[in-house]
Design an enzyme around this catalytic site. Structure first.
Site, PDB file in Angstrom:
ATOM      1  N   LYS A  16       0.829  -1.217   0.000  1.00 51.92           N
ATOM      2  CA  LYS A  16       0.000   0.000   0.000  1.00 51.92           C
ATOM      3  C   LYS A  16       0.864   1.268   0.000  1.00 51.92           C
ATOM      4  O   LYS A  16       0.639   2.183  -0.785  1.00 51.92           O
ATOM      5  CB  LYS A  16      -0.919   0.039   1.242  1.00 51.92           C
ATOM      6  CG  LYS A  16      -1.896  -1.115   1.332  1.00 51.92           C
ATOM      7  CD  LYS A  16      -2.799  -0.982   2.555  1.00 51.92           C
ATOM      8  CE  LYS A  16      -2.060  -0.983   3.877  1.00 51.92           C
ATOM      9  NZ  LYS A  16      -1.350  -2.240   4.176  1.00 51.92           N
ATOM     10  N   ARG A  91      -9.455   1.591   8.355  1.00 48.43           N
ATOM     11  CA  ARG A  91      -9.053   0.238   8.728  1.00 48.43           C
ATOM     12  C   ARG A  91     -10.160  -0.500   9.473  1.00 48.43           C
ATOM     13  O   ARG A  91      -9.970  -1.655   9.851  1.00 48.43           O
ATOM     14  CB  ARG A  91      -7.832   0.315   9.632  1.00 48.43           C
ATOM     15  CG  ARG A  91      -6.541  -0.215   9.017  1.00 48.43           C
ATOM     16  CD  ARG A  91      -5.440  -0.038  10.052  1.00 48.43           C
ATOM     17  NE  ARG A  91      -4.256  -0.782   9.778  1.00 48.43           N
ATOM     18  CZ  ARG A  91      -3.179  -0.283   9.164  1.00 48.43           C
ATOM     19  NH1 ARG A  91      -3.166   0.954   8.729  1.00 48.43           N
ATOM     20  NH2 ARG A  91      -2.113  -1.040   9.012  1.00 48.43           N
ATOM     21  N   ARG A 130      11.637  -5.342   5.079  1.00 50.34           N
ATOM     22  CA  ARG A 130      11.272  -3.943   4.777  1.00 50.34           C
ATOM     23  C   ARG A 130      12.225  -2.966   5.447  1.00 50.34           C
ATOM     24  O   ARG A 130      12.478  -3.058   6.631  1.00 50.34           O
ATOM     25  CB  ARG A 130       9.834  -3.677   5.243  1.00 50.34           C
ATOM     26  CG  ARG A 130       9.458  -2.205   5.164  1.00 50.34           C
ATOM     27  CD  ARG A 130       7.984  -1.992   5.093  1.00 50.34           C
ATOM     28  NE  ARG A 130       7.274  -2.272   6.327  1.00 50.34           N
ATOM     29  CZ  ARG A 130       5.951  -2.113   6.456  1.00 50.34           C
ATOM     30  NH1 ARG A 130       5.218  -1.717   5.435  1.00 50.34           N
ATOM     31  NH2 ARG A 130       5.369  -2.374   7.594  1.00 50.34           N
ATOM     32  N   ARG A 162      11.219  -1.365  11.122  1.00 51.45           N
ATOM     33  CA  ARG A 162      10.202  -1.030  12.114  1.00 51.45           C
ATOM     34  C   ARG A 162      10.158  -2.067  13.220  1.00 51.45           C
ATOM     35  O   ARG A 162      10.238  -3.257  12.962  1.00 51.45           O
ATOM     36  CB  ARG A 162       8.833  -0.948  11.430  1.00 51.45           C
ATOM     37  CG  ARG A 162       8.577   0.419  10.841  1.00 51.45           C
ATOM     38  CD  ARG A 162       7.385   0.455   9.948  1.00 51.45           C
ATOM     39  NE  ARG A 162       6.198  -0.174  10.506  1.00 51.45           N
ATOM     40  CZ  ARG A 162       5.028  -0.209   9.875  1.00 51.45           C
ATOM     41  NH1 ARG A 162       4.918   0.343   8.682  1.00 51.45           N
ATOM     42  NH2 ARG A 162       3.995  -0.790  10.409  1.00 51.45           N
ATOM     43  N   ARG A 173      -0.601  -8.732  13.484  1.00 51.63           N
ATOM     44  CA  ARG A 173      -1.166  -7.662  12.652  1.00 51.63           C
ATOM     45  C   ARG A 173      -2.015  -8.253  11.523  1.00 51.63           C
ATOM     46  O   ARG A 173      -3.040  -7.675  11.147  1.00 51.63           O
ATOM     47  CB  ARG A 173      -0.054  -6.777  12.081  1.00 51.63           C
ATOM     48  CG  ARG A 173       0.432  -5.749  13.115  1.00 51.63           C
ATOM     49  CD  ARG A 173       1.799  -5.210  12.794  1.00 51.63           C
ATOM     50  NE  ARG A 173       1.891  -4.601  11.488  1.00 51.63           N
ATOM     51  CZ  ARG A 173       3.019  -4.506  10.793  1.00 51.63           C
ATOM     52  NH1 ARG A 173       4.148  -4.991  11.280  1.00 51.63           N
ATOM     53  NH2 ARG A 173       3.022  -3.920   9.628  1.00 51.63           N
TER      54      ARG A 173
HETATM   55  P1  ADP Z   1       1.376  -1.402   7.472  1.00 51.83           P
HETATM   56  O1  ADP Z   1       2.065  -0.520   6.474  1.00 51.83           O
HETATM   57  O2  ADP Z   1       2.223  -2.542   7.860  1.00 51.83           O
HETATM   58  O3  ADP Z   1       0.010  -1.826   7.048  1.00 51.83           O
HETATM   59  P2  ADP Z   1       0.906   1.002   9.016  1.00 51.83           P
HETATM   60  O4  ADP Z   1       2.151   1.775   8.932  1.00 51.83           O
HETATM   61  O5  ADP Z   1      -0.218   1.404   8.147  1.00 51.83           O
HETATM   62  O6  ADP Z   1       1.237  -0.545   8.825  1.00 51.83           O
HETATM   63  O7  ADP Z   1       0.367   1.005  10.508  1.00 51.83           O
HETATM   64  C1  ADP Z   1       1.219   0.725  11.596  1.00 51.83           C
HETATM   65  C2  ADP Z   1       0.399   0.721  12.885  1.00 51.83           C
HETATM   66  O8  ADP Z   1      -0.179   2.024  13.101  1.00 51.83           O
HETATM   67  C3  ADP Z   1      -0.785  -0.232  12.898  1.00 51.83           C
HETATM   68  O9  ADP Z   1      -0.421  -1.545  13.290  1.00 51.83           O
HETATM   69  C4  ADP Z   1      -1.697   0.438  13.937  1.00 51.83           C
HETATM   70  O10 ADP Z   1      -1.241   0.207  15.262  1.00 51.83           O
HETATM   71  C5  ADP Z   1      -1.489   1.910  13.640  1.00 51.83           C
HETATM   72  N1  ADP Z   1      -2.455   2.395  12.633  1.00 51.83           N
HETATM   73  C6  ADP Z   1      -2.175   2.870  11.396  1.00 51.83           C
HETATM   74  N2  ADP Z   1      -3.301   3.234  10.748  1.00 51.83           N
HETATM   75  C7  ADP Z   1      -4.323   2.996  11.601  1.00 51.83           C
HETATM   76  C8  ADP Z   1      -5.743   3.150  11.528  1.00 51.83           C
HETATM   77  N3  ADP Z   1      -6.335   3.632  10.418  1.00 51.83           N
HETATM   78  N4  ADP Z   1      -6.470   2.796  12.606  1.00 51.83           N
HETATM   79  C9  ADP Z   1      -5.908   2.325  13.716  1.00 51.83           C
HETATM   80  N5  ADP Z   1      -4.593   2.134  13.852  1.00 51.83           N
HETATM   81  C10 ADP Z   1      -3.798   2.470  12.812  1.00 51.83           C
HETATM   82  P1  ADP Z   2       2.175  -1.853   3.194  1.00 50.91           P
HETATM   83  O1  ADP Z   2       2.179  -0.346   3.196  1.00 50.91           O
HETATM   84  O2  ADP Z   2       0.952  -2.424   2.547  1.00 50.91           O
HETATM   85  O3  ADP Z   2       2.423  -2.435   4.554  1.00 50.91           O
HETATM   86  P2  ADP Z   2       4.758  -1.627   1.800  1.00 50.91           P
HETATM   87  O4  ADP Z   2       4.494  -0.746   0.633  1.00 50.91           O
HETATM   88  O5  ADP Z   2       5.451  -1.011   2.962  1.00 50.91           O
HETATM   89  O6  ADP Z   2       3.378  -2.342   2.271  1.00 50.91           O
HETATM   90  O7  ADP Z   2       5.584  -2.890   1.282  1.00 50.91           O
HETATM   91  C1  ADP Z   2       6.034  -3.907   2.170  1.00 50.91           C
HETATM   92  C2  ADP Z   2       7.422  -4.400   1.722  1.00 50.91           C
HETATM   93  O8  ADP Z   2       7.293  -5.131   0.505  1.00 50.91           O
HETATM   94  C3  ADP Z   2       8.409  -3.282   1.441  1.00 50.91           C
HETATM   95  O9  ADP Z   2       9.685  -3.718   1.842  1.00 50.91           O
HETATM   96  C4  ADP Z   2       8.334  -3.105  -0.088  1.00 50.91           C
HETATM   97  O10 ADP Z   2       9.572  -2.637  -0.637  1.00 50.91           O
HETATM   98  C5  ADP Z   2       8.049  -4.513  -0.551  1.00 50.91           C
HETATM   99  N1  ADP Z   2       7.172  -4.562  -1.743  1.00 50.91           N
HETATM  100  C6  ADP Z   2       6.117  -3.741  -2.030  1.00 50.91           C
HETATM  101  N2  ADP Z   2       5.531  -4.110  -3.188  1.00 50.91           N
HETATM  102  C7  ADP Z   2       6.204  -5.191  -3.639  1.00 50.91           C
HETATM  103  C8  ADP Z   2       6.077  -6.041  -4.801  1.00 50.91           C
HETATM  104  N3  ADP Z   2       5.103  -5.839  -5.716  1.00 50.91           N
HETATM  105  N4  ADP Z   2       6.944  -7.060  -4.930  1.00 50.91           N
HETATM  106  C9  ADP Z   2       7.918  -7.273  -4.004  1.00 50.91           C
HETATM  107  N5  ADP Z   2       8.094  -6.521  -2.889  1.00 50.91           N
HETATM  108  C10 ADP Z   2       7.250  -5.490  -2.721  1.00 50.91           C
END
Ligand code: ADP
Ligand code: ADP
Length: 217
Positions: A16, A91, A130, A162, A173
């Site tokens: 995302k 979310r 990541r 992270r 998660r």
């Molecule tokens: P990821 O990229 O792995 O999906 P995020 O960076 O979006 O994770 O979120 C990291 C953490 O921040 C989540 O596990 C949650 O604790 C908090 N968080 C982020 N967005 C939201 C949301 N919309 N509602 C509640 N908690 C959130």
């Molecule tokens: P999210 O925001 O949904 O948690 P991220 O964009 O942070 O996901 O991506 C999670 C990890 O996967 C990062 O290390 C990113 O570089 C890698 N990644 C993202 N898209 C792809 C893909 N299409 N193929 C392989 N690795 C990817």
């Protein structure tokens, strides 16, 4: 032109953030990531950051009212006038409803919801490799490596992993996602807004598929 809001949906690690950043650049919109906003507050040791940290460390969601208030404040900044690519929000169904009310104030609505689908085993591998930048750019040690290890390509800052990307927290998660966020798939499908994207493809191919969905949406 009416402001355009795009919601990126998908499990943790689906891509995302990676795609939201590219999409925002391509469409000249802002990238609003609630995770990034919470991490910024955490770094600056604000009361919001301290509150959010308790949930983030455990891989739990921050309560809806706190999250929605933060987003409302973000939307009030002038750079959101043209719209935004939302990443990590909504979310929960309650957040999705709150988003609709917020956008109604701007006479706007969600335009399209690209749903990035990736199987669980791949998610764990993506998150454990990541590497994050404070710029919001996201790298992967294998799939999207920076030119120089642990250094951001653009601004030269130090990359980091992270705390919540540890395998045990990642598994929790994913459970939280399945319980609390996955209901949004049907929510947006029923509204005719969902665009299913195969997130196992290379980053550029995923991006092309998302761009198509935006044009059609
Ligand atoms: P990821 O990229 O792995 O999906 P995020 O960076 O979006 O994770 O979120 C990291 C953490 O921040 C989540 O596990 C949650 O604790 C908090 N968080 C982020 N967005 C939201 C949301 N919309 N509602 C509640 N908690 C959130
Ligand atoms: P999210 O925001 O949904 O948690 P991220 O964009 O942070 O996901 O991506 C999670 C990890 O996967 C990062 O290390 C990113 O570089 C890698 N990644 C993202 N898209 C792809 C893909 N299409 N193929 C392989 N690795 C990817």
């Amino acid at each position: 032109m009416a402001p355009m809001y795009i919601v990126m949906l998908g499990p943790p690690g689906a891509g995302k953030g990676t795609q939201a950043k590219k999409l925002a650049e391509a469409l000249n919109l802002v990238h609003v990531s609630t995770g990034d906003l919470f991490r910024e507050n955490l770094k600056n040791e604000t009361p919001l950051g301290q509150l959010a940290q308790q949930y983030m460390n455990k891989g739990e969601l921050v309560p809806d009212d706190v999250t929605v208030a933060m987003v409302e404040e973000r939307f009030a900044r002038p750079d959101c006038e043209k719209g935004a690519v939302l990443d990590g929000f909504p979310r929960t169904p309650a957040q999705a409803e709150a988003l609709e009310s917020l956008l109604a104030k701007f006479d706007s609505d969600v335009k399209v919801v690209p749903f990035i689908k990736v199987p669980d085993d791949i998610l764990v591998e993506r998150l454990s490799g990541r590497w994050m930048s404070n710029s919001g750019r996201v790298y992967h040690e294998k799939y999207n490596p920076p030119l120089v290890k642990w250094i951001d390509d653009i601004d030269g800052s130090q990359l980091y992993q992270r705390d919540d990307d540890r395998p045990d927290t990642v598994r929790h998660r994913i459970e939280v996602y399945n319980e609390q966020t996955a209901p949004l798939i049907n929510y947006y499908r029923d509204k005719g807004l969902l665009a299913e994207i195969d997130g196992t493809q290379p980053i550029e191919d995923v991006f092309q598929a998302i761009m198509e969905s935006v044009k059609e949406g």
